[in-house]
Design a protein around this motif. Structure first.
Motif, PDB file in Angstrom:
ATOM      1  N   PRO A   1      -7.506  37.141  27.844  1.00 40.36           N
ATOM      2  CA  PRO A   1      -6.287  37.705  27.357  1.00 40.36           C
ATOM      3  C   PRO A   1      -6.628  38.682  25.880  1.00 40.36           C
ATOM      4  O   PRO A   1      -7.733  38.337  25.433  1.00 40.36           O
ATOM      5  N   PRO A   2      -6.123  39.796  25.802  1.00 42.01           N
ATOM      6  CA  PRO A   2      -6.587  40.734  24.675  1.00 42.01           C
ATOM      7  C   PRO A   2      -6.307  40.003  23.516  1.00 42.01           C
ATOM      8  O   PRO A   2      -6.796  40.648  22.480  1.00 42.01           O
ATOM      9  N   TYR A   3      -5.591  39.046  23.315  1.00 44.21           N
ATOM     10  CA  TYR A   3      -5.442  38.350  22.098  1.00 44.21           C
ATOM     11  C   TYR A   3      -6.361  37.288  21.600  1.00 44.21           C
ATOM     12  O   TYR A   3      -6.397  36.921  20.693  1.00 44.21           O
ATOM     13  N   LYS A   4      -7.252  37.090  22.650  1.00 46.88           N
ATOM     14  CA  LYS A   4      -8.061  36.079  22.324  1.00 46.88           C
ATOM     15  C   LYS A   4      -9.027  36.218  21.157  1.00 46.88           C
ATOM     16  O   LYS A   4      -9.610  35.139  20.531  1.00 46.88           O
ATOM     17  N   THR A   5      -9.563  37.390  21.072  1.00 46.94           N
ATOM     18  CA  THR A   5     -10.702  37.807  20.043  1.00 46.94           C
ATOM     19  C   THR A   5      -9.818  37.550  18.761  1.00 46.94           C
ATOM     20  O   THR A   5     -10.704  36.910  17.802  1.00 46.94           O
ATOM     21  N   ALA A   6      -8.524  37.970  18.526  1.00 45.33           N
ATOM     22  CA  ALA A   6      -7.881  37.885  17.364  1.00 45.33           C
ATOM     23  C   ALA A   6      -7.678  36.392  17.084  1.00 45.33           C
ATOM     24  O   ALA A   6      -7.724  36.144  15.678  1.00 45.33           O
ATOM     25  N   ILE A   7      -7.163  35.579  18.052  1.00 47.45           N
ATOM     26  CA  ILE A   7      -7.194  34.278  17.629  1.00 47.45           C
ATOM     27  C   ILE A   7      -8.535  33.540  17.163  1.00 47.45           C
ATOM     28  O   ILE A   7      -8.460  32.625  16.261  1.00 47.45           O
ATOM     29  N   GLU A   8      -9.568  33.860  18.004  1.00 52.00           N
ATOM     30  CA  GLU A   8     -10.875  33.275  17.287  1.00 52.00           C
ATOM     31  C   GLU A   8     -11.128  33.812  15.917  1.00 52.00           C
ATOM     32  O   GLU A   8     -11.428  32.964  15.087  1.00 52.00           O
ATOM     33  N   LEU A   9     -10.890  35.129  15.707  1.00 47.28           N
ATOM     34  CA  LEU A   9     -11.058  35.471  14.171  1.00 47.28           C
ATOM     35  C   LEU A   9     -10.319  34.972  13.424  1.00 47.28           C
ATOM     36  O   LEU A   9     -10.602  34.720  12.087  1.00 47.28           O
ATOM     37  N   LYS A  10      -8.870  34.639  13.645  1.00 50.74           N
ATOM     38  CA  LYS A  10      -8.170  33.933  12.587  1.00 50.74           C
ATOM     39  C   LYS A  10      -8.378  32.575  12.302  1.00 50.74           C
ATOM     40  O   LYS A  10      -8.411  32.056  11.185  1.00 50.74           O
ATOM     41  N   ARG A  11      -8.983  31.764  13.576  1.00 46.29           N
ATOM     42  CA  ARG A  11      -9.503  30.459  13.198  1.00 46.29           C
ATOM     43  C   ARG A  11     -10.661  30.304  12.399  1.00 46.29           C
ATOM     44  O   ARG A  11     -11.005  29.271  11.460  1.00 46.29           O
ATOM     45  N   LYS A  12     -11.565  31.414  12.340  1.00 48.00           N
ATOM     46  CA  LYS A  12     -12.631  31.493  11.480  1.00 48.00           C
ATOM     47  C   LYS A  12     -12.330  32.040  10.135  1.00 48.00           C
ATOM     48  O   LYS A  12     -13.226  32.029   9.153  1.00 48.00           O
ATOM     49  N   GLY A  13     -11.039  32.397   9.729  1.00 49.11           N
ATOM     50  CA  GLY A  13     -10.652  32.791   8.630  1.00 49.11           C
ATOM     51  C   GLY A  13     -11.010  34.370   8.167  1.00 49.11           C
ATOM     52  O   GLY A  13     -10.881  34.765   7.134  1.00 49.11           O
ATOM     53  N   ILE A  14     -11.384  34.985   9.423  1.00 47.63           N
ATOM     54  CA  ILE A  14     -12.209  36.295   9.082  1.00 47.63           C
ATOM     55  C   ILE A  14     -10.820  37.258   9.027  1.00 47.63           C
ATOM     56  O   ILE A  14     -10.822  38.105   8.238  1.00 47.63           O
ATOM     57  N   ILE A  15      -9.733  37.031   9.642  1.00 46.37           N
ATOM     58  CA  ILE A  15      -8.605  37.586   9.615  1.00 46.37           C
ATOM     59  C   ILE A  15      -7.358  36.590   9.231  1.00 46.37           C
ATOM     60  O   ILE A  15      -7.218  35.708   9.463  1.00 46.37           O
ATOM     61  N   LYS A  16      -6.598  37.325   8.128  1.00 46.28           N
ATOM     62  CA  LYS A  16      -5.415  36.577   7.573  1.00 46.28           C
ATOM     63  C   LYS A  16      -4.031  37.414   7.623  1.00 46.28           C
ATOM     64  O   LYS A  16      -4.220  38.612   7.542  1.00 46.28           O
ATOM     65  N   ARG A  17      -3.111  36.583   7.672  1.00 42.37           N
ATOM     66  CA  ARG A  17      -1.777  37.375   7.567  1.00 42.37           C
ATOM     67  C   ARG A  17      -1.407  37.753   6.191  1.00 42.37           C
ATOM     68  O   ARG A  17      -1.902  37.147   5.170  1.00 42.37           O
ATOM     69  N   THR A  18      -1.051  39.144   5.988  1.00 49.73           N
ATOM     70  CA  THR A  18      -0.781  39.569   4.719  1.00 49.73           C
ATOM     71  C   THR A  18       0.776  39.468   4.586  1.00 49.73           C
ATOM     72  O   THR A  18       1.428  39.800   5.503  1.00 49.73           O
TER      73      THR A  18
END
Length: 298
Positions: free
Chosen positions: A281-298
């Motif tokens: 799924p196209p959102y798979k990378t985003a989920i992995e980055l969120k779990r690692k704390g690389i991207i966060k909700r602003t």
């Protein structure tokens, strides 16, 4: 095929889930076959741009398991289908042709199909151009795979310059038809070009295994580039436009993809699970980055 809690999409979407198809596009190939009898007597078939695999499902259910060989090719990973050999590869790469021929034991294909399309931008001229390039890439592979008399089917976007595609295909196939299945929404430019009776160019041998050509160079070497008429003053003039016959596929008793149908009260609240969960799924990378704390909700 994804999951919608209220099944808001058209009836073909729901029927695909009920019948076990991975996508509603399965009905498009079924309706094309009902009109042109494309899947009769096939032994070697190639499904290009195959993911998520609904056309490969139709092929696997329609062809004999013991004798037919089906190869599905896509850049994206695809969940396994019984009786189908999946290749994760680029259809424009020369090694892809060799891999397919190896599976077929060096024998040519009877049928090549492609339901692929780019992510549309909304800019119709750009979308039509990109889709035309995708078709030419599929055709390039098909001409190197098909046996004489074989068939080729691909999704097209009908635009003002589609006559060039009809012209080129008419030099390679005995019959070229533009078909619109009933399961394809009437509001869409989408249609399918059905090419039957492949006739290789005299004296021409495919050479994409050892050499890399652009589609323009490839078809120029084949001798099917569109000629221009030059008058005595040296000015170029467009030749007469080529129009393929248009056929609407699917019985009138079948569902209209643009219509809204009422689901019976007893089943109105039933939510159907996906036939096949997304493999990448196209959102798979985003989920992995969120779990690692690389991207966060602003």
């Amino acid at each position: 095929m994804g999951k919608s809690s209220k099944d808001k999409r058209d009836l073909y979407y729901r029927k695909a889930k009920e019948e076990g198809w991975r996508a509603r596009s399965a009905f498009k190939l079924l309706q094309l076959d009902s009109q042109f009898h494309l899947l009769k007597g096939l032994n070697r078939v190639v499904d290009l741009c195959a993911a998520p695999g609904s056309w490969s499902q139709v092929l696997s259910r329609s062809l004999p398991e013991d004798s037919a060989k089906i190869v599905a090719v896509d850049l994206q990973p695809m969940a396994p289908i019984k009786g189908v050999t999946s290749i994760q590869a680029d259809i424009t790469h020369p090694k892809t042709l060799k891999r397919i021929l190896d599976i077929f034991g060096g024998e040519p294909a009877d049928f090549v199909c492609s339901d692929g399309a780019p992510d549309v931008t909304g800019l119709h001229d750009l979308d039509e151009y990109i889709q035309a390039q995708l078709i030419l890439s599929a055709l390039q592979l098909a001409t190197a795979l098909l046996r004489p008399g074989g068939a080729f089917v691909a999704k097209i976007f009908r635009g003002r310059d589609i006559d060039l595609m009809y012209f080129q295909l008419g030099l390679l196939f005995e019959r070229v038809t533009c078909a619109k299945p009933r399961s394809s929404r009437g509001s869409s430019l989408e249609a399918f070009i059905v090419c039957q009776g492949y006739k290789p160019r005299p004296g021409w041998v495919p050479s994409i295994i050892n050499e890399v050509f652009s589609t323009e160079e490839y078809f120029k070497k084949m001798g099917i580039e569109r000629p221009l008429i030059v008058d005595l003053d040296g000015e170029y003039e467009e030749e007469e436009r080529v129009v393929a016959p248009f056929v609407a596929c699917g019985d009138l008793s079948e569902y209209d993809s643009d219509a809204t149908y009422t689901i019976e009260r007893s089943t109105a609240r039933v939510s159907l699970d996906p036939v096949q969960s997304p493999t990448a799924p196209p959102y798979k990378t985003a989920i992995e980055l969120k779990r690692k704390g690389i991207i966060k909700r602003t």
